[in-house]
Design a protein around this motif. Structure first.
Motif, mmCIF file in Angstrom:
data_model
loop_
_atom_site.group_PDB
_atom_site.id
_atom_site.type_symbol
_atom_site.label_atom_id
_atom_site.label_comp_id
_atom_site.label_asym_id
_atom_site.label_seq_id
_atom_site.Cartn_x
_atom_site.Cartn_y
_atom_site.Cartn_z
ATOM 1 N N ALA A 34 -24.204 6.870 -26.114
ATOM 2 C CA ALA A 34 -23.441 7.713 -25.191
ATOM 3 C C ALA A 34 -22.210 6.946 -24.739
ATOM 4 N N HIS A 35 -21.117 7.665 -24.571
ATOM 5 C CA HIS A 35 -19.848 7.078 -24.149
ATOM 6 C C HIS A 35 -19.353 7.859 -22.938
ATOM 7 N N SER A 36 -18.937 7.145 -21.905
ATOM 8 C CA SER A 36 -18.396 7.768 -20.706
ATOM 9 C C SER A 36 -16.879 7.623 -20.727
ATOM 10 N N LEU A 37 -16.183 8.752 -20.682
ATOM 11 C CA LEU A 37 -14.723 8.741 -20.714
ATOM 12 C C LEU A 37 -14.185 9.038 -19.322
ATOM 13 N N ASN A 38 -13.283 8.189 -18.825
ATOM 14 C CA ASN A 38 -12.654 8.463 -17.543
ATOM 15 C C ASN A 38 -11.656 9.624 -17.711
#
Length: 87
Positions: A34-38
């Motif tokens: 999983a990747h969290s993008l601002n």
């Protein structure tokens, strides 16, 4: 069958994308990561459909953030998204 001409980078179609406030969570089913993008990265990611060139994405990001065109943010985000194998 007509081929579509790409103007810019394109995000992978097999990703699961969930918006959470100003951020976006991207789940890669192949790598199980999983990747969290601002907010700025999420603004770039949403326009990476192959139809927008980097300059138009920079204008979109700038307008959304209330600033001038944001080419540096776009370049950085595209490089990081590519390194994460999301494009």
């Amino acid at each position: 069958m007509a081929t579509r001409k790409r103007k810019g980078p394109e995000r992978r179609e097999d990703l699961i994308v969930q918006k959470l406030g100003d951020e976006v969570i991207v789940y890669d089913r192949l790598s199980h990561r999983a990747h969290s993008l601002n907010k700025p990265a999420a603004l770039v990611f949403e326009k990476l459909d192959g139809k927008h060139d980097l300059a138009s994405i920079g204008r979109h990001v700038g307008l959304s953030l209330g600033k001038s065109r944001q080419d540096d943010i776009v370049t950085s985000a595209v490089n990081e998204l590519a390194a994460a194998d999301l494009l």
